[in-house]
Design a protein around this motif. Structure first.
Motif, PDB file in Angstrom:
ATOM      1  N   ASP A   1       6.138 -51.462 -51.249  1.00 17.42           N
ATOM      2  CA  ASP A   1       7.074 -52.580 -51.424  1.00 17.42           C
ATOM      3  C   ASP A   1       6.368 -53.929 -51.513  1.00 17.42           C
ATOM      4  O   ASP A   1       6.911 -54.870 -52.104  1.00 17.42           O
ATOM      5  CB  ASP A   1       8.081 -52.617 -50.269  1.00 17.42           C
ATOM      6  CG  ASP A   1       8.988 -51.392 -50.258  1.00 17.42           C
ATOM      7  OD1 ASP A   1       9.180 -50.802 -51.352  1.00 17.42           O
ATOM      8  OD2 ASP A   1       9.471 -51.009 -49.177  1.00 17.42           O
TER       9      ASP A   1
ATOM     10  N   MET B   1      18.850 -59.433 -52.649  1.00 19.51           N
ATOM     11  CA  MET B   1      17.645 -58.940 -51.958  1.00 19.51           C
ATOM     12  C   MET B   1      16.480 -59.894 -52.180  1.00 19.51           C
ATOM     13  O   MET B   1      16.292 -60.415 -53.282  1.00 19.51           O
ATOM     14  CB  MET B   1      17.279 -57.550 -52.489  1.00 19.51           C
ATOM     15  CG  MET B   1      16.102 -56.913 -51.776  1.00 19.51           C
ATOM     16  SD  MET B   1      15.804 -55.223 -52.381  1.00 19.51           S
ATOM     17  CE  MET B   1      14.338 -54.850 -51.443  1.00 19.51           C
TER      18      MET B   1
ATOM     19  N   LYS C   1       4.927 -58.007 -38.614  1.00 19.79           N
ATOM     20  CA  LYS C   1       6.259 -58.626 -38.676  1.00 19.79           C
ATOM     21  C   LYS C   1       6.235 -60.007 -38.013  1.00 19.79           C
ATOM     22  O   LYS C   1       6.814 -60.966 -38.527  1.00 19.79           O
ATOM     23  CB  LYS C   1       7.297 -57.723 -37.997  1.00 19.79           C
ATOM     24  CG  LYS C   1       8.730 -58.166 -38.273  1.00 19.79           C
ATOM     25  CD  LYS C   1       9.712 -57.083 -37.897  1.00 19.79           C
ATOM     26  CE  LYS C   1      11.133 -57.468 -38.325  1.00 19.79           C
ATOM     27  NZ  LYS C   1      11.290 -57.510 -39.794  1.00 19.79           N
TER      28      LYS C   1
ATOM     29  N   LYS D   1       2.315 -52.644 -36.965  1.00 23.65           N
ATOM     30  CA  LYS D   1       3.554 -52.967 -37.671  1.00 23.65           C
ATOM     31  C   LYS D   1       4.276 -54.135 -36.994  1.00 23.65           C
ATOM     32  O   LYS D   1       4.767 -55.062 -37.658  1.00 23.65           O
ATOM     33  CB  LYS D   1       4.475 -51.750 -37.718  1.00 23.65           C
ATOM     34  CG  LYS D   1       3.989 -50.622 -38.616  1.00 23.65           C
ATOM     35  CD  LYS D   1       4.962 -49.453 -38.572  1.00 23.65           C
ATOM     36  CE  LYS D   1       4.519 -48.301 -39.458  1.00 23.65           C
ATOM     37  NZ  LYS D   1       5.467 -47.174 -39.424  1.00 23.65           N
TER      38      LYS D   1
ATOM     39  N   LEU E   1      10.037 -59.951 -53.092  1.00 24.68           N
ATOM     40  CA  LEU E   1       8.816 -59.816 -52.297  1.00 24.68           C
ATOM     41  C   LEU E   1       7.618 -60.374 -53.048  1.00 24.68           C
ATOM     42  O   LEU E   1       7.488 -60.187 -54.265  1.00 24.68           O
ATOM     43  CB  LEU E   1       8.569 -58.342 -51.949  1.00 24.68           C
ATOM     44  CG  LEU E   1       9.657 -57.667 -51.093  1.00 24.68           C
ATOM     45  CD1 LEU E   1       9.279 -56.226 -50.815  1.00 24.68           C
ATOM     46  CD2 LEU E   1       9.856 -58.435 -49.792  1.00 24.68           C
TER      47      LEU E   1
ATOM     48  N   PRO F   1       7.781 -59.677 -44.741  1.00 30.78           N
ATOM     49  CA  PRO F   1       9.160 -59.156 -44.798  1.00 30.78           C
ATOM     50  C   PRO F   1       9.181 -57.647 -44.582  1.00 30.78           C
ATOM     51  O   PRO F   1       8.172 -56.962 -44.753  1.00 30.78           O
ATOM     52  CB  PRO F   1       9.595 -59.505 -46.229  1.00 30.78           C
ATOM     53  CG  PRO F   1       8.317 -59.527 -47.016  1.00 30.78           C
ATOM     54  CD  PRO F   1       7.269 -60.058 -46.068  1.00 30.78           C
ATOM     55  N   GLY F   2      10.319 -57.117 -44.212  1.00 30.13           N
ATOM     56  CA  GLY F   2      10.448 -55.682 -43.991  1.00 30.13           C
ATOM     57  C   GLY F   2       9.846 -55.261 -42.669  1.00 30.13           C
ATOM     58  O   GLY F   2       9.581 -56.076 -41.795  1.00 30.13           O
ATOM     59  N   ASP F   3       9.638 -53.949 -42.512  1.00 35.78           N
ATOM     60  CA  ASP F   3       9.045 -53.470 -41.263  1.00 35.78           C
ATOM     61  C   ASP F   3       8.218 -52.193 -41.417  1.00 35.78           C
ATOM     62  O   ASP F   3       7.296 -51.965 -40.649  1.00 35.78           O
ATOM     63  CB  ASP F   3      10.137 -53.238 -40.197  1.00 35.78           C
ATOM     64  CG  ASP F   3      11.298 -52.426 -40.731  1.00 35.78           C
ATOM     65  OD1 ASP F   3      11.098 -51.656 -41.701  1.00 35.78           O
ATOM     66  OD2 ASP F   3      12.405 -52.572 -40.187  1.00 35.78           O
ATOM     67  N   ASN F   4       8.494 -51.373 -42.424  1.00 37.66           N
ATOM     68  CA  ASN F   4       7.759 -50.113 -42.550  1.00 37.66           C
ATOM     69  C   ASN F   4       6.534 -50.310 -43.455  1.00 37.66           C
ATOM     70  O   ASN F   4       6.480 -49.823 -44.579  1.00 37.66           O
ATOM     71  CB  ASN F   4       8.673 -49.020 -43.120  1.00 37.66           C
ATOM     72  CG  ASN F   4       8.031 -47.645 -43.001  1.00 37.66           C
ATOM     73  OD1 ASN F   4       7.220 -47.419 -42.101  1.00 37.66           O
ATOM     74  ND2 ASN F   4       8.382 -46.749 -43.900  1.00 37.66           N
ATOM     75  N   TYR F   5       5.546 -51.052 -42.932  1.00 34.67           N
ATOM     76  CA  TYR F   5       4.385 -51.436 -43.743  1.00 34.67           C
ATOM     77  C   TYR F   5       3.399 -50.286 -43.946  1.00 34.67           C
ATOM     78  O   TYR F   5       2.637 -50.278 -44.914  1.00 34.67           O
ATOM     79  CB  TYR F   5       3.645 -52.608 -43.096  1.00 34.67           C
ATOM     80  CG  TYR F   5       4.555 -53.729 -42.667  1.00 34.67           C
ATOM     81  CD1 TYR F   5       5.141 -54.557 -43.603  1.00 34.67           C
ATOM     82  CD2 TYR F   5       4.835 -53.952 -41.320  1.00 34.67           C
ATOM     83  CE1 TYR F   5       5.985 -55.595 -43.222  1.00 34.67           C
ATOM     84  CE2 TYR F   5       5.671 -54.974 -40.919  1.00 34.67           C
ATOM     85  CZ  TYR F   5       6.239 -55.798 -41.869  1.00 34.67           C
ATOM     86  OH  TYR F   5       7.078 -56.808 -41.494  1.00 34.67           O
TER      87      TYR F   5
ATOM     88  N   THR G   1       2.470 -49.813 -47.584  1.00 36.08           N
ATOM     89  CA  THR G   1       3.758 -49.781 -48.248  1.00 36.08           C
ATOM     90  C   THR G   1       3.664 -50.184 -49.722  1.00 36.08           C
ATOM     91  O   THR G   1       2.924 -51.114 -50.071  1.00 36.08           O
ATOM     92  CB  THR G   1       4.763 -50.710 -47.541  1.00 36.08           C
ATOM     93  OG1 THR G   1       5.984 -50.694 -48.278  1.00 36.08           O
ATOM     94  CG2 THR G   1       4.242 -52.144 -47.467  1.00 36.08           C
TER      95      THR G   1
END
Length: 397
Positions: free
Chosen positions: A105, A1, A83, A79, A4, A88-92, A103
């Motif tokens: 994360d 993974m 991106k 969002k 981040l 990184p990711g998408d559900n901010y 988020t």
């Protein structure tokens, strides 16, 4: 993974986000909804922002049929934009019990939050050296007003005032320690920094104090003259009583080494390039000459006039800031200097304004001077001109 990184957020002096040492940039056109949303969410990472408050800020008083749906659309677009920017990711952004959060994360480090932490730690620190270091860290994090270009937004304006007050207290406390240590070099450095990030707030007094305590009196005099001119030219105001008192103190402290009269006189003489046309000087010097000329009138019976020359537009209104005004001010300055006599005194009082002290002349000759200036100015076209106001200098005994 993927490991981040931290999202770094600048709020002081402007708004900027960066991730992995790269600034995040979107489309060239300004997306006010996206920017306002990100500023609010990132500044309130711990507490989040209620849906109702976000709607009030982003949608205002606009007549929107379904405010919840409109807000959801704004967040969805935000969002997608994040991106595209490279996060990184998408559900901010997520909603929890009526509150929107950033988020967990992607950790956030915001300059204003770090500044706030250093200020509070410094205020509660008993050790002087540690307190000094914390205040210093806080001061140099502050790069200008909080969200300076968004000061009209209510929440941003309130935060800007709060941080400004905290910054002033940090500077005062840091200056107290430096005075105690008689560390004038670092006090000067502090003064120059805070003057740059918060102009027109009288922080020049710190620089002047450091110069005076170091015995650099002539530099302090030049700084005073430059400061007065800048305040008048840029803001149309005089510096505060604090700076004026500092100048009075400078006058009392200033001493010159012993020099024979010939050497002193040589230093006082004008250089050849400065002797063409009228005598141009700073506002403090102009004031001094005005006072001397007024006193000389007691004995000489001279007739002296004060003229104010102002650049105006085609409607007769003073011209506003801009490149055109700066250009015409330079031309007017040259026109005045070559239109008055060798012994007349000139000062640029503000943007597009000049004061002229016409010595030993008549009211009729003032009109001649006006015509001469107009001729030499030769603005070309009818959209700009010069407006004149003339008063007699009256001797008060």
């Amino acid at each position: 993974m993927e490991q981040l990184g931290t999202l770094y957020v600048q709020m002081f002096g402007g708004f900027q986000m960066s991730y992995r040492n790269k600034p995040l940039t979107g489309e060239r056109r300004r997306d006010t909804h996206f920017t306002s949303l990100m500023q609010l969410l990132l500044h309130n990472v711990q507490t989040g922002v209620s849906r109702d408050y976000l709607e009030d800020v982003l949608l205002g008083e606009r007549d929107v049929e379904n405010r919840h749906q409109t807000l959801q659309t704004i967040i969805y677009k935000a969002k997608r934009k994040l991106k595209k920017m490279g996060l990184p990711g998408d559900n901010y952004i997520f909603l929890e019990k009526g509150i929107y959060f950033w988020t967990r994360d992607i950790p956030v480090e915001e300059d204003a939050v770090v500044f706030d932490r250093f200020c509070r730690e410094a205020a509660g620190e008993s050790d002087e050296e540690k307190r000094f270091e914390l205040y210093q860290k806080a001061i140099y994090i502050y790069k200008g007003e909080f969200l300076s270009t968004y000061a009209g937004v209510m929440w941003a304006g309130a935060e800007a005032r709060r941080y400004s007050t905290m910054f002033e207290e940090c500077v005062r406390q840091e200056a107290l320690i430096l005075r105690k240590r008689q560390d004038w070099l670092r006090l000067e450095k502090l003064g120059r920094y805070v003057t740059a990030v918060v102009p027109f707030a009288d922080w020049e007094s710190l620089i002047m104090e450091a110069l005076m305590e170091s015995g650099r009196y002539e530099e302090a005099q030049r700084l005073y003259a430059d400061t007065v001119d800048t305040y008048l030219r840029e803001r149309g105001i005089s510096p505060s009583e604090k700076i004026m008192r500092m100048m009075d103190r400078l006058a009392r402290q200033m001493k010159h080494s012993y020099e024979i009269l010939d050497q002193i006189q040589k230093k006082l003489e004008e250089s050849g390039e400065d002797m063409q046309g009228g005598y141009q000087c700073t506002y403090p010097v102009f004031c001094g000459i005005y006072h001397v000329v007024s006193r000389m009138m007691e004995r000489g019976g001279q007739s002296v006039y004060l003229m104010l020359c102002t650049l105006v537009d085609g409607k007769g209104h003073p011209m506003k800031d801009g490149k055109r005004l700066n250009e015409l001010s330079g031309r007017l300055q040259k026109a005045i200097r070559c239109s008055v006599r060798h012994g007349d005194i000139i000062n640029q009082y503000g943007k597009g304004q000049f004061l002229v002290l016409l010595v030993n002349t008549t009211r009729e000759n003032c009109g001649v001077v006006e015509k001469r200036i107009n001729h030499n100015f030769a603005a070309g076209g009818k959209r700009t001109g010069v407006q004149y106001h003339v008063n007699s200098v009256i001797c008060k005994t």
